[in-house]
Write an enzyme that holds these catalytic residues in place. Structure first.
Site, PDB file in Angstrom:
ATOM      1  N   SER A 143      28.821 -15.925 -13.959  1.00 20.27           N
ATOM      2  CA  SER A 143      27.784 -16.184 -12.964  1.00 20.27           C
ATOM      3  C   SER A 143      26.594 -16.803 -13.681  1.00 20.27           C
ATOM      4  O   SER A 143      26.398 -16.581 -14.886  1.00 20.27           O
ATOM      5  CB  SER A 143      27.358 -14.868 -12.300  1.00 20.27           C
ATOM      6  OG  SER A 143      26.201 -15.049 -11.504  1.00 20.27           O
ATOM      7  N   TYR A 156      24.378  -5.739 -12.840  1.00 22.99           N
ATOM      8  CA  TYR A 156      25.302  -6.864 -12.618  1.00 22.99           C
ATOM      9  C   TYR A 156      25.045  -7.958 -13.649  1.00 22.99           C
ATOM     10  O   TYR A 156      25.988  -8.491 -14.258  1.00 22.99           O
ATOM     11  CB  TYR A 156      25.114  -7.410 -11.205  1.00 22.99           C
ATOM     12  CG  TYR A 156      25.931  -8.636 -10.887  1.00 22.99           C
ATOM     13  CD1 TYR A 156      27.289  -8.534 -10.603  1.00 22.99           C
ATOM     14  CD2 TYR A 156      25.340  -9.903 -10.851  1.00 22.99           C
ATOM     15  CE1 TYR A 156      28.038  -9.660 -10.298  1.00 22.99           C
ATOM     16  CE2 TYR A 156      26.075 -11.024 -10.553  1.00 22.99           C
ATOM     17  CZ  TYR A 156      27.429 -10.907 -10.282  1.00 22.99           C
ATOM     18  OH  TYR A 156      28.157 -12.026  -9.985  1.00 22.99           O
TER      19      TYR A 156
END
Length: 269
Positions: A143, A156
């Site tokens: 990501s 995360y």
């Protein structure tokens, strides 16, 4: 030179929804042979049925990528069914919206289990097969949150930063082996990820800034399979520019993200 997707054996984790699902459908339409991994067996069967209904080949392997047995079984199943494993797409992921103060050790462990350990287990299961073949391709979907942290997604981000480092290390170690390693970095993408993520704070405003369509991101992954590259940022130019600016003006990006994601607010719930 680009390679044909037709006939490639591809194992995809997190294939029951979002980026994984769309990637599987695109590859199935081009007659790749697919192994599909996810926890939700019912939704996984729906994806496999859609691929088979269009004339493609797909096998499902339901399970939690946080368990090494899931990936061992999936890799073994692909080889038994199709005779080899050409591409592994480590795509499974999970999210958490919480301040760092709100995040528990259990929360952090959950983020690492899916986002990091799931990727690690896939690599460990696939590498012996690919080394035996003398060829293969490992694609880790991380990501842009693995290149620049954002507020209210600290655990995360920590997991995705770890995936980036793991991928870069592996890519360097495998130079000259015939095994390619690619890192794909999506940013804000229109999937059910935000709905499925655990939420402890309402300060994160969800999808903000340039948002990419899930099929566009999936098409970038298929493009990487055709023509392996070390790293692809699967986001519009404006979001990619933020990563460049962060290298020279991190404090500016701090304020920018605070305004974009949390409306400029401070503190926590």
């Amino acid at each position: 030179m680009a390679r044909a997707v037709n006939g490639l054996v591809v194992l995809i984790t997190g294939a029951s929804s979002g980026i994984g699902r769309e990637t599987a459908l695109l590859l199935g339409a081009e007659e790749a042979k697919l192994g599909l991994v996810a926890r939700r067996e019912g939704r996984l069967r729906e994806v496999a049925d859609a691929i088979r209904g269009a004339g493609g080949s797909a096998e499902i392997f339901a399970g939690d990528v946080g368990s090494p047995e899931t990936l061992d079984s999936a890799v073994r199943g692909c080889v038994e069914r199709f005779g080899r494993l050409d591409v592994l797409v480590n795509n499974a992921g999970a999210g958490l919206f919480a301040t760092v103060e709100q995040t528990t050790i259990e929360d952090l462990e959950a983020m690492l289990a899916v986002n990091l350990r799931g990727t690690f287990h896939g690599i460990k299961a696939a590498l012996p097969v690919m080394r035996g073949q003398g060829a293969g391709h490992i694609i880790n979907v991380a990501s842009t949150a693995g290149r620049r942290g954002s507020p209210y997604v600290g655990a995360y981000c920590a997991a995705k930063f770890a995936v980036v480092g793991l991928t870069e290390s592996l890519r360097t170690e495998l130079l000259g082996t015939g095994i390619d390693v690619s890192l794909v970095l999506p940013g804000a993408t229109r999937t059910d990820f935000f709905d499925a993520a655990c939420r402890r704070t309402e300060r994160h405003r969800g999808l903000v800034g340039p948002v990419e369509d899930v099929r566009t991101v999936a098409a970038r992954i298929v493009g990487v399979i055709r023509r392996p590259r070390a790293e692809v940022i699967a986001q519009p130019v404006r979001r990619r520019a933020v990563l460049g600016v962060n290298l020279v003006a991190a404090s500016f990006v701090d304020r920018l993200l605070a305004r974009m994601i949390a409306g400029g607010t401070a503190g926590h719930d």
